[in-house]
Scaffold this active site. Structure first.
Site, PDB file in Angstrom:
ATOM      1  N   ILE A  22     -11.534   2.225   5.420  1.00  0.00           N
ATOM      2  CA  ILE A  22     -10.143   2.171   4.879  1.00  0.00           C
ATOM      3  C   ILE A  22      -9.617   0.727   5.013  1.00  0.00           C
ATOM      4  O   ILE A  22     -10.215   0.045   5.890  1.00  0.00           O
ATOM      5  CB  ILE A  22      -9.097   3.267   5.650  1.00  0.00           C
ATOM      6  CG1 ILE A  22      -7.825   3.419   4.822  1.00  0.00           C
ATOM      7  CG2 ILE A  22      -9.094   2.824   7.261  1.00  0.00           C
ATOM      8  CD1 ILE A  22      -7.025   4.448   5.640  1.00  0.00           C
ATOM      9  N   CYS A  23      -8.776   0.448   4.123  1.00  0.00           N
ATOM     10  CA  CYS A  23      -8.004  -1.028   4.192  1.00  0.00           C
ATOM     11  C   CYS A  23      -7.021  -0.745   3.569  1.00  0.00           C
ATOM     12  O   CYS A  23      -6.078   0.441   3.417  1.00  0.00           O
ATOM     13  CB  CYS A  23      -8.934  -1.880   3.251  1.00  0.00           C
ATOM     14  SG  CYS A  23      -8.913  -1.318   1.456  1.00  0.00           S
ATOM     15  N   HIS A  24      -6.098  -1.734   3.177  1.00  0.00           N
ATOM     16  CA  HIS A  24      -4.850  -1.534   2.500  1.00  0.00           C
ATOM     17  C   HIS A  24      -4.727  -0.646   1.244  1.00  0.00           C
ATOM     18  O   HIS A  24      -3.961   0.057   1.167  1.00  0.00           O
ATOM     19  CB  HIS A  24      -4.324  -2.930   2.436  1.00  0.00           C
ATOM     20  CG  HIS A  24      -2.819  -2.848   1.902  1.00  0.00           C
ATOM     21  ND1 HIS A  24      -1.574  -2.484   2.355  1.00  0.00           N
ATOM     22  CD2 HIS A  24      -2.267  -3.110   0.429  1.00  0.00           C
ATOM     23  CE1 HIS A  24      -0.680  -2.252   1.463  1.00  0.00           C
ATOM     24  NE2 HIS A  24      -1.025  -2.578   0.426  1.00  0.00           N
TER      25      HIS A  24
END
Length: 109
Positions: free
Chosen positions: A59-61
């Site tokens: 996951i990231c932004h």
């Protein structure tokens, strides 16, 4: 290039091994409650910390950095998934988040 499946945040298993690849200031503002933090720029040198015996969710932004991380590890023999929409979608789905800065969790970008 490896084809990494996209997973809607609401479909991520409760016991999933999640790696958040965002920068420290993003992580401190709010992240999935059970996530581990290995920023994208450190992934190669910290690859030994990533379990090879289970699916790993990234996951990231918004999903771009996590897709790169998931693809890199998939090409190295790991089973990976990318969390579609990143922490923005996670937050919008009202899934559990915590912060490291003492404030209410928020999506920092």
């Amino acid at each position: 290039m490896a084809d990494v499946p996209q997973v809607n945040p609401v479909d991520v298993p409760a016991d999933a091994y999640i790696i958040d690849v965002r920068e420290p200031y993003e992580w401190e503002g709010g992240h999935a409650a059970t996530a581990h933090h290995i920023r994208l720029g450190e992934l190669v040198e910290r690859i030994a910390e990533v379990p090879k015996d289970k699916e790993v969710y990234f996951i990231c932004h918004g999903g771009g950095r996590s897709q790169r991380a998931a693809t890199y590890l998939a090409e190295s023999g790991y089973t990976t998934r990318n969390i579609a929409g990143g922490t923005s979608a996670w937050f919008a789905a009202e899934l559990p988040m915590v912060s490291e800065n003492g404030q209410d969790p928020a999506v920092i970008h």
